[in-house]
Design a protein around this motif. Structure first.
Motif, PDB file in Angstrom:
ATOM      1  N   LYS A   2      44.482  42.947 -19.283  1.00 20.37           N
ATOM      2  CA  LYS A   2      43.193  43.550 -18.937  1.00 20.37           C
ATOM      3  C   LYS A   2      42.011  42.761 -19.507  1.00 20.37           C
ATOM      4  N   GLN A   3      42.120  42.354 -20.766  1.00 19.99           N
ATOM      5  CA  GLN A   3      41.003  41.660 -21.403  1.00 19.99           C
ATOM      6  C   GLN A   3      40.718  40.314 -20.745  1.00 19.99           C
ATOM      7  N   ASP A   4      41.771  39.671 -20.221  1.00 18.71           N
ATOM      8  CA  ASP A   4      41.572  38.392 -19.534  1.00 18.71           C
ATOM      9  C   ASP A   4      40.882  38.603 -18.184  1.00 18.71           C
ATOM     10  N   ILE A   5      41.265  39.668 -17.483  1.00 26.20           N
ATOM     11  CA  ILE A   5      40.603  39.998 -16.219  1.00 26.20           C
ATOM     12  C   ILE A   5      39.141  40.341 -16.478  1.00 26.20           C
ATOM     13  N   LEU A  18      40.720  44.873  -0.826  1.00 24.11           N
ATOM     14  CA  LEU A  18      40.830  45.865  -1.892  1.00 24.11           C
ATOM     15  C   LEU A  18      40.233  45.321  -3.181  1.00 24.11           C
ATOM     16  N   VAL A  19      40.567  44.099  -3.534  1.00 18.65           N
ATOM     17  CA  VAL A  19      40.035  43.468  -4.741  1.00 18.65           C
ATOM     18  C   VAL A  19      38.516  43.366  -4.656  1.00 18.65           C
ATOM     19  N   LEU A  20      38.002  42.909  -3.514  1.00 20.53           N
ATOM     20  CA  LEU A  20      36.557  42.783  -3.337  1.00 20.53           C
ATOM     21  C   LEU A  20      35.874  44.143  -3.449  1.00 20.53           C
ATOM     22  N   ALA A  21      36.452  45.166  -2.844  1.00 20.53           N
ATOM     23  CA  ALA A  21      35.862  46.504  -2.903  1.00 20.53           C
ATOM     24  C   ALA A  21      35.796  47.018  -4.332  1.00 20.53           C
ATOM     25  N   MET A  22      36.817  46.737  -5.123  1.00 21.85           N
ATOM     26  CA  MET A  22      36.829  47.207  -6.512  1.00 21.85           C
ATOM     27  C   MET A  22      35.794  46.446  -7.344  1.00 21.85           C
ATOM     28  N   ALA A  62      38.197  45.965 -14.582  1.00 22.13           N
ATOM     29  CA  ALA A  62      39.370  45.203 -15.030  1.00 22.13           C
ATOM     30  C   ALA A  62      40.583  46.118 -15.166  1.00 22.13           C
ATOM     31  N   ASP A  63      40.368  47.303 -15.728  1.00 22.44           N
ATOM     32  CA  ASP A  63      41.463  48.267 -15.871  1.00 22.44           C
ATOM     33  C   ASP A  63      41.994  48.681 -14.504  1.00 22.44           C
ATOM     34  N   ARG A  64      41.080  48.910 -13.553  1.00 17.54           N
ATOM     35  CA  ARG A  64      41.500  49.323 -12.211  1.00 17.54           C
ATOM     36  C   ARG A  64      42.269  48.208 -11.503  1.00 17.54           C
ATOM     37  N   LEU A  65      41.761  46.996 -11.588  1.00 19.46           N
ATOM     38  CA  LEU A  65      42.458  45.871 -10.960  1.00 19.46           C
ATOM     39  C   LEU A  65      43.848  45.689 -11.561  1.00 19.46           C
ATOM     40  N   PHE A  66      43.918  45.741 -12.866  1.00 15.74           N
ATOM     41  CA  PHE A  66      45.186  45.570 -13.581  1.00 15.74           C
ATOM     42  C   PHE A  66      46.206  46.604 -13.112  1.00 15.74           C
ATOM     43  N   GLN A  67      45.803  47.886 -13.129  1.00 14.37           N
ATOM     44  CA  GLN A  67      46.745  48.947 -12.783  1.00 14.37           C
ATOM     45  C   GLN A  67      47.019  49.027 -11.281  1.00 14.37           C
ATOM     46  N   THR A  68      46.012  48.763 -10.467  1.00 14.36           N
ATOM     47  CA  THR A  68      46.188  48.868  -9.020  1.00 14.36           C
ATOM     48  C   THR A  68      47.105  47.777  -8.482  1.00 14.36           C
ATOM     49  N   GLN A 115      37.142  39.251 -18.757  1.00 15.16           N
ATOM     50  CA  GLN A 115      36.350  38.043 -18.982  1.00 15.16           C
ATOM     51  C   GLN A 115      35.992  37.350 -17.673  1.00 15.16           C
ATOM     52  N   LEU A 116      36.910  37.385 -16.719  1.00 13.33           N
ATOM     53  CA  LEU A 116      36.681  36.722 -15.434  1.00 13.33           C
ATOM     54  C   LEU A 116      35.663  37.457 -14.568  1.00 13.33           C
ATOM     55  N   ILE A 117      35.509  38.758 -14.787  1.00 13.88           N
ATOM     56  CA  ILE A 117      34.581  39.538 -13.965  1.00 13.88           C
ATOM     57  C   ILE A 117      33.423  40.077 -14.808  1.00 13.88           C
ATOM     58  N   ALA A 118      33.094  39.370 -15.874  1.00 15.29           N
ATOM     59  CA  ALA A 118      32.106  39.850 -16.845  1.00 15.29           C
ATOM     60  C   ALA A 118      30.730  40.122 -16.227  1.00 15.29           C
ATOM     61  N   GLU A 119      30.407  39.483 -15.119  1.00 17.97           N
ATOM     62  CA  GLU A 119      29.083  39.653 -14.510  1.00 17.97           C
ATOM     63  C   GLU A 119      28.964  40.934 -13.698  1.00 17.97           C
ATOM     64  N   THR A 120      30.063  41.633 -13.452  1.00 19.25           N
ATOM     65  CA  THR A 120      29.986  42.884 -12.699  1.00 19.25           C
ATOM     66  C   THR A 120      29.368  43.973 -13.568  1.00 19.25           C
ATOM     67  N   THR A 121      29.021  45.105 -12.940  1.00 21.40           N
ATOM     68  CA  THR A 121      28.299  46.158 -13.658  1.00 21.40           C
ATOM     69  C   THR A 121      29.159  46.855 -14.705  1.00 21.40           C
ATOM     70  N   PHE A 122      30.412  47.141 -14.374  1.00 18.72           N
ATOM     71  CA  PHE A 122      31.315  47.807 -15.309  1.00 18.72           C
ATOM     72  C   PHE A 122      32.594  46.984 -15.454  1.00 18.72           C
ATOM     73  N   PRO A 123      32.528  45.815 -16.091  1.00 17.38           N
ATOM     74  CA  PRO A 123      33.701  44.926 -16.130  1.00 17.38           C
ATOM     75  C   PRO A 123      34.928  45.526 -16.783  1.00 17.38           C
ATOM     76  N   GLU A 124      34.753  46.328 -17.830  1.00 17.34           N
ATOM     77  CA  GLU A 124      35.917  46.909 -18.508  1.00 17.34           C
ATOM     78  C   GLU A 124      36.639  47.892 -17.591  1.00 17.34           C
ATOM     79  N   THR A 125      35.863  48.740 -16.910  1.00 13.85           N
ATOM     80  CA  THR A 125      36.448  49.727 -15.996  1.00 13.85           C
ATOM     81  C   THR A 125      37.116  49.050 -14.809  1.00 13.85           C
TER      82      THR A 125
END
Length: 259
Positions: free
Chosen positions: A96-99, A60-64, A113-119, A101-111
């Motif tokens: 969310k902001q810490d997540i 699930l994490v990888l898919a997101m 990060a929010d999904r990972l946090f809430q999911t 930063q960790l995934i900053a290289e993805t295409t939509f890191p803010e979106t």
């Protein structure tokens, strides 16, 4: 009637048949267009190599993370997270902001990060722990419905979690490349949106297919979409499916009309 007018009428009729007739005709398995495409792709690409299966939460994490992000970027980001957090509870505890930063290289890191946090927190709230193995005891439709009630989880992510993980359930994953190929082939109407495409292709899947065939088909369609049937400048002359492809035939009709 001029040749150009005849060509235009043929083009419009071809579009109409693709949009409407395919969904009124029943397909036996030996006539199923998905099965025909699958067999030809196997001949062209061969059987894909077996992949390592992750537990459902990891998948699930990888898919997101992979949302709109190429595998050569998404996989290293995922591995960085997996190596940093022995258990996903550690990621769920971050803000969310810490997540982000960790995934900053993805295409939509803010979106993402929010999904990972809430999911992840949503799973914990519902289950008391980060464990999705219980979904393996449910019918696919029920398991998908449960996942898609989580924030940011749609048909692609739910299907990947169920089919590509250790749950290995019989459901077809459809990503952007797969979606593009299916529309161009004429497996679904050309204007079909992403979520409806996933539902329609799962209905079209041959009854005899297991979770293995569903996974193999997704990989083959993904390969075709990434290597040949690209968004811009598709290499139609190299496509092993060009003889059964609606898009290829439409281009031929257009070219004839322009000549």
């Amino acid at each position: 009637m001029s040749r150009a007018a005849q060509t235009h009428i043929a083009y419009v009729l071809f579009l109409f048949l693709n949009q409407h007739m395919q969904w009124t005709l029943p397909f036996a398995n030996d006539l199923n267009p998905m099965l025909r495409a699958h067999q030809q792709l196997l001949e062209a690409f061969g059987l894909p190599a077996a992949t390592h299966r992750l537990d459902p939460v990891s998948q699930l994490v990888l898919a997101m993370i992979s949302t709109r992000t190429k595998a050569d970027i998404a996989l290293p980001v995922f591995m960085t997270l997996a190596n940093r957090f022995a258990q996903w509870q550690g990621l769920a505890r971050l803000e969310k902001q810490d997540i982000q930063q960790l995934i900053a290289e993805t295409t939509f890191p803010e979106t993402v990060a929010d999904r990972l946090f809430q999911t992840l927190r949503g799973i914990q709230d519902k289950c008391g722990t980060l464990d999705l193995t219980f979904l393996g005891t449910r019918p696919v439709i029920s398991a998908q419905a449960w996942l898609e009630k989580l924030h940011g989880v749609g048909p692609k992510t739910s299907a990947a979690t169920l089919n590509l993980s250790t749950l290995h359930m019989r459901v077809l994953v459809v990503d952007t490349a797969h979606h593009r190929v299916a529309r161009r082939l004429g497996l679904i109407p050309l204007q079909t949106g992403f979520q409806r495409t996933t539902r329609l292709l799962n209905r079209l899947m041959p009854d005899a297919w297991t979770a293995d065939e569903a996974e193999i088909h997704h990989i083959l369609m993904q390969m075709l979409g990434q290597q040949i049937c690209t968004h811009n400048l598709p290499k139609c002359d190299l496509c092993p499916l060009r003889k059964i492809c609606v898009f290829f035939k439409l281009q031929a009709v257009k070219a004839e009309g322009a000549s």
